[in-house]
Motif scaffolding. Structure first.
Motif, PDB file in Angstrom:
ATOM      1  N   ARG A  19      20.450 -58.318  10.926  1.00  0.00           N
ATOM      2  CA  ARG A  19      20.902 -58.774  12.228  1.00  0.00           C
ATOM      3  C   ARG A  19      19.729 -58.816  13.207  1.00  0.00           C
ATOM      4  O   ARG A  19      19.097 -57.784  13.450  1.00  0.00           O
ATOM      5  N   ASN A  75      24.676 -43.714  18.410  1.00  0.00           N
ATOM      6  CA  ASN A  75      24.334 -45.064  18.862  1.00  0.00           C
ATOM      7  C   ASN A  75      25.647 -45.833  18.906  1.00  0.00           C
ATOM      8  O   ASN A  75      26.105 -46.341  17.882  1.00  0.00           O
ATOM      9  N   ALA A  78      27.549 -51.801  20.948  1.00  0.00           N
ATOM     10  CA  ALA A  78      28.143 -52.526  22.086  1.00  0.00           C
ATOM     11  C   ALA A  78      29.163 -51.677  22.849  1.00  0.00           C
ATOM     12  O   ALA A  78      29.389 -51.895  24.047  1.00  0.00           O
ATOM     13  N   HIS A  81      28.519 -50.070  26.363  1.00  0.00           N
ATOM     14  CA  HIS A  81      28.640 -50.785  27.633  1.00  0.00           C
ATOM     15  C   HIS A  81      30.081 -51.045  28.037  1.00  0.00           C
ATOM     16  O   HIS A  81      30.329 -51.616  29.097  1.00  0.00           O
ATOM     17  N   HIS A 101      19.419 -45.872  21.300  1.00  0.00           N
ATOM     18  CA  HIS A 101      19.444 -47.325  21.111  1.00  0.00           C
ATOM     19  C   HIS A 101      18.141 -47.747  20.457  1.00  0.00           C
ATOM     20  O   HIS A 101      17.061 -47.330  20.905  1.00  0.00           O
ATOM     21  N   ILE A 102      18.266 -48.548  19.444  1.00  0.00           N
ATOM     22  CA  ILE A 102      17.087 -49.014  18.715  1.00  0.00           C
ATOM     23  C   ILE A 102      16.228 -49.897  19.629  1.00  0.00           C
ATOM     24  O   ILE A 102      15.005 -49.751  19.689  1.00  0.00           O
ATOM     25  N   SER A 103      16.892 -50.790  20.334  1.00  0.00           N
ATOM     26  CA  SER A 103      16.172 -51.684  21.246  1.00  0.00           C
ATOM     27  C   SER A 103      16.102 -51.066  22.641  1.00  0.00           C
ATOM     28  O   SER A 103      16.846 -50.135  22.962  1.00  0.00           O
ATOM     29  N   ARG A 112      23.734 -54.916  29.398  1.00  0.00           N
ATOM     30  CA  ARG A 112      23.325 -53.785  28.548  1.00  0.00           C
ATOM     31  C   ARG A 112      22.681 -52.661  29.352  1.00  0.00           C
ATOM     32  O   ARG A 112      22.301 -51.629  28.813  1.00  0.00           O
TER      33      ARG A 112
HETATM   34  C1  DQA Z   1      22.095 -51.169  20.551  1.00  0.00           C
HETATM   35  C2  DQA Z   1      22.018 -51.920  21.880  1.00  0.00           C
HETATM   36  C3  DQA Z   1      23.386 -52.464  22.275  1.00  0.00           C
HETATM   37  O1  DQA Z   1      23.293 -53.148  23.514  1.00  0.00           O
HETATM   38  C4  DQA Z   1      23.873 -53.440  21.217  1.00  0.00           C
HETATM   39  O2  DQA Z   1      25.179 -53.891  21.540  1.00  0.00           O
HETATM   40  C5  DQA Z   1      23.816 -52.879  19.851  1.00  0.00           C
HETATM   41  C6  DQA Z   1      22.703 -52.016  19.453  1.00  0.00           C
HETATM   42  C7  DQA Z   1      20.702 -50.714  20.055  1.00  0.00           C
HETATM   43  O3  DQA Z   1      20.657 -49.885  19.164  1.00  0.00           O
HETATM   44  O4  DQA Z   1      19.678 -51.217  20.537  1.00  0.00           O
HETATM   45  O5  DQA Z   1      24.637 -53.233  18.999  1.00  0.00           O
HETATM   46  O6  DQA Z   1      22.874 -50.003  20.738  1.00  0.00           O
END
Ligand code: DQA
Length: 147
Positions: A19, A75, A78, A81, A101-103, A112
């Motif tokens: 993904r 984690n 989504a 939020h 959060h990974i990102s 976000r």
């Molecule tokens: C996430 C960030 C969220 O905004 C997103 O919906 C995810 C992954 C992350 O790990 O960066 O699914 O939690």
């Protein structure tokens, strides 16, 4: 004393590696689990590592954890939020909770930038890739060693 730690993952994280690798990287959820298991072994934690696309399932695991665990890394993806229900479940837990959060969610779309879970989390890590999980587990190790 229990040394059980939960690592919970929310929706779509089962697709990690496939993904949007430009955002989430090429490591899979199995890689995340392997990394978590290796840190857990260092600290003598028993690990329950779970992923679900269903909000109710995450809530049920939080309820389970509140009776049995000493800490949690989550984690919520989504649901971070959107989910007052996950926040409410986490507020029933007395142990340390770390949100990962990974990102770097703050570098992304405005929706976000808000996290319901952060209202309960004792710490938040964002943008460190999958290393964020290991960092959060190490912090749990430090906190639990002090108790
Ligand atoms: C996430 C960030 C969220 O905004 C997103 O919906 C995810 C992954 C992350 O790990 O960066 O699914 O939690």
């Amino acid at each position: 004393m229990s040394r059980l730690v939960y690592v919970l993952n929310g929706p779509n994280l089962n697709l990690l590696g496939k993904r949007q690798p430009n955002i989430y990287g090429s490591d899979t959820l199995e890689d995340v689990e392997a990394g978590c298991r290796s840190v857990a072994a260092e600290y003598g934690f028993d690990l329950r590592f779970q992923q679900s696309n269903a909000e109710f399932q995450l809530i049920d695991w939080i309820h389970e954890a509140r009776e049995t665990a000493v800490g949690m890394v989550i984690n919520p993806a989504a649901f971070t939020h959107t989910s007052v229900a996950i926040l409410d479940a986490l507020t029933t837990c007395e142990f340390p909770v770390f949100e990962v959060h990974i990102s770097n969610v703050h570098k992304r779309e405005a929706f976000r930038h808000h996290s319901y879970v952060s209202l309960r989390a004792d710490g938040v890590i964002a943008g460190f890739g999958i290393e964020g999980y290991a960092l959060a587990l190490r912090r749990l190790g430090t906190l639990l060693a002090a108790t």
